[in-house]
Scaffold this motif. Structure first.
Motif, PDB file in Angstrom:
ATOM      1  N   TYR A 143       0.699  -1.295   0.095  1.00 58.11           N
ATOM      2  CA  TYR A 143       0.101  -0.165   0.021  1.00 58.11           C
ATOM      3  C   TYR A 143       0.866   1.239  -0.013  1.00 58.11           C
ATOM      4  O   TYR A 143       0.384   2.104  -0.666  1.00 58.11           O
ATOM      5  N   GLY A 144       1.882   1.287   0.952  1.00 53.60           N
ATOM      6  CA  GLY A 144       2.593   2.577   0.968  1.00 53.60           C
ATOM      7  C   GLY A 144       3.644   2.644  -0.020  1.00 53.60           C
ATOM      8  O   GLY A 144       4.080   3.904  -0.228  1.00 53.60           O
ATOM      9  N   ARG A 219       6.659  10.881   5.204  1.00 59.10           N
ATOM     10  CA  ARG A 219       5.557  10.494   4.301  1.00 59.10           C
ATOM     11  C   ARG A 219       4.765   9.170   4.635  1.00 59.10           C
ATOM     12  O   ARG A 219       3.516   9.277   4.388  1.00 59.10           O
ATOM     13  N   LEU A 220       5.338   8.190   5.408  1.00 63.32           N
ATOM     14  CA  LEU A 220       4.390   7.058   6.029  1.00 63.32           C
ATOM     15  C   LEU A 220       4.540   6.957   7.536  1.00 63.32           C
ATOM     16  O   LEU A 220       5.901   7.133   7.991  1.00 63.32           O
ATOM     17  N   THR A 237       3.529  13.964  10.235  1.00 58.69           N
ATOM     18  CA  THR A 237       3.415  13.346   8.594  1.00 58.69           C
ATOM     19  C   THR A 237       3.322  14.633   7.702  1.00 58.69           C
ATOM     20  O   THR A 237       2.908  15.359   7.963  1.00 58.69           O
ATOM     21  N   GLN A 240       0.053  15.240   2.202  1.00 59.46           N
ATOM     22  CA  GLN A 240      -0.315  14.067   1.496  1.00 59.46           C
ATOM     23  C   GLN A 240       0.332  12.814   2.043  1.00 59.46           C
ATOM     24  O   GLN A 240       0.374  11.801   1.369  1.00 59.46           O
ATOM     25  N   THR A 242       0.715   9.265   4.578  1.00 64.59           N
ATOM     26  CA  THR A 242      -0.409   8.214   4.973  1.00 64.59           C
ATOM     27  C   THR A 242       0.052   7.685   6.290  1.00 64.59           C
ATOM     28  O   THR A 242       1.185   7.315   6.584  1.00 64.59           O
ATOM     29  N   PHE A 244      -0.803   4.607   8.610  1.00 64.80           N
ATOM     30  CA  PHE A 244      -1.281   3.204   8.725  1.00 64.80           C
ATOM     31  C   PHE A 244      -1.528   2.778  10.319  1.00 64.80           C
ATOM     32  O   PHE A 244      -0.483   2.613  11.011  1.00 64.80           O
ATOM     33  N   LEU A 266      -4.247  14.215   4.539  1.00 64.01           N
ATOM     34  CA  LEU A 266      -3.746  13.026   4.760  1.00 64.01           C
ATOM     35  C   LEU A 266      -4.604  11.672   4.704  1.00 64.01           C
ATOM     36  O   LEU A 266      -5.823  11.845   4.559  1.00 64.01           O
ATOM     37  N   ILE A 267      -3.776  10.664   4.452  1.00 66.24           N
ATOM     38  CA  ILE A 267      -4.694   9.354   4.420  1.00 66.24           C
ATOM     39  C   ILE A 267      -4.347   8.577   5.772  1.00 66.24           C
ATOM     40  O   ILE A 267      -3.299   8.453   5.993  1.00 66.24           O
ATOM     41  N   GLN A 269      -5.263   4.929   7.410  1.00 68.13           N
ATOM     42  CA  GLN A 269      -5.735   4.022   6.742  1.00 68.13           C
ATOM     43  C   GLN A 269      -5.914   2.770   7.919  1.00 68.13           C
ATOM     44  O   GLN A 269      -4.856   2.554   8.332  1.00 68.13           O
TER      45      GLN A 269
END
Length: 332
Positions: A143-144, A219-220, A237, A240, A242, A244, A266-267, A269
């Motif tokens: 996903y990332g 970024r992650l 973060t 844009q 993500t 998790f 942000l995502i 998830q």
């Protein structure tokens, strides 16, 4: 071969003390199943949450437990290639704990949850790979799309999954920012390969991440904790980026950081490795990624401590102390 085997089950909800040894008839594998003669069991936080009834599914009592075991395939059911008999293999967590469990002298598991691992690994190492590496692979790689130069925050970094994420980041040329609550584990995390370690009880997470990333943020983010700490992670973060969320170790409500998420787009998830293991193609690719990196020497599971089978309750008490760095293994 004995007519009975010892299996660890629990007949009520509670702490590690609810685990008990039951003498049960030697089970025969059914259609699509194998019987593994267990040599080692890798403990996971999910299993502790399961007997506490804090997991994704509610136990049906009396309940088996356990996702990961290694050993020798000694019997197969209808529809399973007999060439599996005699092979050294370990189990992947690709089943419901209400249907299967590996805490015992033998384990009946579906064939799709059985995998061979590199022959140079011991039984203890063989039971310490799939849960941790596939969990991290699914979020960071599938996903990332983790790539060279990416910053990734890894919370609860001393867990087996956290250590796997550190190794994946290094293998991909990314920059890992590991977090730990106290300084006790900092030196070992750095020695294991973390590029940066933030001690959250002593340092400001957001300020340190901004310092490390030149105010860009990560970024992650790979987080099994949740709770109120999600707000600080969101502030750390990148735009844009993500986050998790793959666990709920905080055992408290997790407020959604709405304005930070809006400002940074942000995502956030929710994720479990079930999504990867439920799909044959995803599962095959994940296993190959882990297997190849084990063979290449990029991954080496860290075993914190081993306990004999008779001390599985003590092993779980040790897990709940949060003193470990890496995998806790029970041997038979």
């Amino acid at each position: 071969m004995p007519d009975t085997v010892k299996m660890v089950r629990f007949h009520k909800i509670g702490g590690p003390e609810v685990l008990q040894f039951d003498d049960l008839p030697l089970p025969e594998p059914g259609k699509g199943e194998v019987r593994l003669r267990v040599r080692a069991i890798g403990l996971n936080r999910a299993e502790s949450m399961f007997f506490h009834d804090r997991y994704l599914e509610t136990p049906v009592l009396p309940s088996t437990n356990g996702y990961e075991a290694s050993g020798i395939v000694e019997a197969v059911g209808p529809g399973v290639d007999t060439s599996w008999i005699g092979k050294k293999a370990s189990t992947t967590p690709a089943f419901s704990l209400n249907h299967y469990g590996v805490y015992g002298e033998v384990a009946i598991v579906p064939i799709h949850a059985v995998a061979e691992y590199p022959s140079n690994l011991s039984y203890e190492e063989g039971t310490s790979i799939w849960m941790q590496y596939i969990t991290a692979y699914g979020a960071l790689i599938f996903y990332g799309h983790l790539s060279k130069g990416d910053y990734v925050i890894i919370t609860a970094a001393s867990s087996s999954v956290g250590l796997a994420a550190i190794e994946i980041a290094k293998a991909e040329g990314a920059i890992s920012i590991a977090t730990t609550r106290t300084s006790v584990k900092k030196a070992e995390l750095l020695a294991f390969g973390a590029d940066h370690v933030i001690v959250t009880d002593e340092e400001n997470l957001v300020a340190r991440v901004n310092q490390i990333t030149s105010n860009q943020g990560a970024r992650l983010v790979f987080d099994p904790i949740g709770g109120k700490g999600l707000e600080a992670l969101a502030n750390a973060t990148a735009v844009q980026g993500t986050i998790f969320e793959y666990g709920a170790l905080a055992m408290e409500p997790t407020p959604y950081p709405l304005f930070t998420a809006l400002n940074k787009r942000l995502i956030i998830q929710g994720y479990t490795l079930r999504d990867i293991l439920a799909d044959p193609i995803k599962s095959q690719n994940a296993r190959k990624y882990v297997f190849d990196n084990l063979v290449a020497g990029n991954f080496k599971p860290r075993i914190d401590k081993t306990f004999p089978f008779a001390q599985i309750v003590e092993a779980h008490r040790y897990m709940e102390s949060n003193a470990q760095i890496g995998k806790i293994v029970v041997t038979l």
